[in-house]
Structure formats: structure tokens, C-alpha cells
Motif scaffolding. Structure first.
Motif, mmCIF file in Angstrom:
data_model
loop_
_atom_site.group_PDB
_atom_site.id
_atom_site.type_symbol
_atom_site.label_atom_id
_atom_site.label_comp_id
_atom_site.label_asym_id
_atom_site.label_seq_id
_atom_site.Cartn_x
_atom_site.Cartn_y
_atom_site.Cartn_z
ATOM 1 N N UNK A 41 0.885 -1.164 0.013
ATOM 2 C CA UNK A 41 -0.061 0.088 -0.112
ATOM 3 C C UNK A 41 0.778 1.297 0.038
ATOM 4 N N UNK A 42 2.015 1.180 0.662
ATOM 5 C CA UNK A 42 2.705 2.646 0.777
ATOM 6 C C UNK A 42 3.545 2.566 -0.404
ATOM 7 N N UNK A 43 3.913 1.508 -1.220
ATOM 8 C CA UNK A 43 4.393 1.580 -2.230
ATOM 9 C C UNK A 43 3.753 2.078 -3.353
ATOM 10 N N UNK A 44 2.461 1.444 -3.485
ATOM 11 C CA UNK A 44 1.278 2.257 -4.394
ATOM 12 C C UNK A 44 1.109 3.645 -3.981
ATOM 13 N N UNK A 45 1.225 3.998 -2.723
ATOM 14 C CA UNK A 45 1.036 5.543 -2.648
ATOM 15 C C UNK A 45 2.239 6.254 -3.267
ATOM 16 N N UNK A 46 3.394 5.874 -3.056
ATOM 17 C CA UNK A 46 4.476 6.721 -3.737
ATOM 18 C C UNK A 46 4.406 6.621 -5.336
ATOM 19 N N UNK A 47 3.913 5.415 -5.943
ATOM 20 C CA UNK A 47 3.881 5.271 -7.183
ATOM 21 C C UNK A 47 2.918 6.368 -7.687
ATOM 22 N N UNK B 89 2.557 6.807 5.451
ATOM 23 C CA UNK B 89 3.375 6.619 6.554
ATOM 24 C C UNK B 89 2.745 5.799 7.568
ATOM 25 N N UNK B 90 1.333 5.816 7.796
ATOM 26 C CA UNK B 90 0.595 5.142 8.777
ATOM 27 C C UNK B 90 0.812 3.730 8.371
ATOM 28 N N UNK B 91 0.658 3.083 7.099
ATOM 29 C CA UNK B 91 0.968 1.862 6.889
ATOM 30 C C UNK B 91 2.324 1.482 7.153
ATOM 31 N N UNK B 92 3.090 2.200 6.800
ATOM 32 C CA UNK B 92 4.638 1.893 7.216
ATOM 33 C C UNK B 92 4.853 1.571 8.538
ATOM 34 N N UNK B 93 4.304 2.575 9.402
ATOM 35 C CA UNK B 93 4.555 2.276 10.939
ATOM 36 C C UNK B 93 3.740 1.187 11.328
#
Length: 139
Positions: free
Chosen positions: A85-91, A113-117
Motif C-alpha cells: 500500500x505504501x509503495x502504491x501511494x508512492x507510485x 506513513x501510517x501503513x509503514x509504521x
């Protein structure tokens, strides 16, 4: 040595936080789809689709959190999913595919940031409980 991560309630608590954050985000995206689309520059279909997904995921995360011993394999999949999910947000942001506003960028970055934490906390909990189980087996 014991730590907060080895507490038998650590992983369920993290899953409750995951469930609550997804339920809140999903409810906002489903309930305020059009307003969020205007404010963020993100497509309404993307907001609605991911909002529905988040509500379903929140129910599954809550089910995992209610278990006395959370299913380790599923928690591992959750970690991978959160990283995805974090990677998809960045993309999404890097692609420039949508006219994302400053608020939209903040919305997407906050989710990343939330899902990474959460992924980090879930991973630390899995590792600590695995080490704790190994020590108990040797004793």
C-alpha cells in the motif's frame, strides 16, 4: 529480556489500530467521495474503490485482533500488504497521473506513513514473539 513487543497483547493491539485507521479512512472515502475528489484531485472512483476495500480490510483486521493468538501467517501477509500500500501511494504520487492537490498529497502521504509504521510494528511483534516462542521451546 522481555519487551513491549513480546507482550501477548501487542500484536492484537496493533491490529486494532490498523483496523481503526482503515475503518476511519474507508468511511471518509466512501461517505465523502465527491468532496474528497474535489479537495484532493484524486479520482472519485479510486477513492470509492479503495474506501470500500479499506472497510472490508478493517473488518478482517478486527477479526484478527479479537483472537487470543493472532494468526502469524496472516499478520505476515498484512505486513506485506501494508508495504505494498505504501509503495502504491508512492507510485501514485510519482506518476503524476492525476492533478493531486496539496491536500491530496498530504492524504496519500499520511496513508503511506501510517501503513509503514503499522507494518514495522507488526513485523517487530512477529519477530519478538517468534524469538519468545523459541526460548520457551528450549526451556
Amino acid at each position: 529480556m522481555s519487551s513491549i513487543f513480546t507482550s501477548p497483547r501487542f500484536l492484537p493491539r496493533v491490529m486494532w489500530v490498523d483496523a481503526a485507521s482503515c475503518a476511519a479512512t474507508g468511511a471518509l472515502q466512501v461517505g465523502l467521495t465527491d468532496a474528497l475528489a474535489r479537495l484532493t484531485g484524486l479520482p472519485a472512483g479510486l477513492l470509492l474503490g479503495t474506501g470500500i476495500f479499506l472497510l472490508g480490510y478493517a473488518a478482517l483486521a478486527a477479526a484478527m485482533a479479537m483472537r487470543a493468538t493472532p494468526p502469524r501467517t496472516l499478520i505476515g501477509l498484512v505486513v506485506v500488504g501494508n508495504l505494498g500500500w505504501a509503495a502504491a501511494c508512492a507510485v501514485l504520487l510519482a506518476s503524476g497521473a492525476f492533478p493531486v492537490t496539496a491536500l491530496g498529497m498530504a492524504w496519500v502521504v499520511a496513508q503511506a506513513v501510517t501503513v509503514l509504521l503499522l507494518a514495522e510494528a507488526q513485523w517487530l511483534g512477529l519477530r519478538a514473539t517468534r524469538a519468545d516462542r523459541a526460548r520457551a521451546a528450549l526451556a
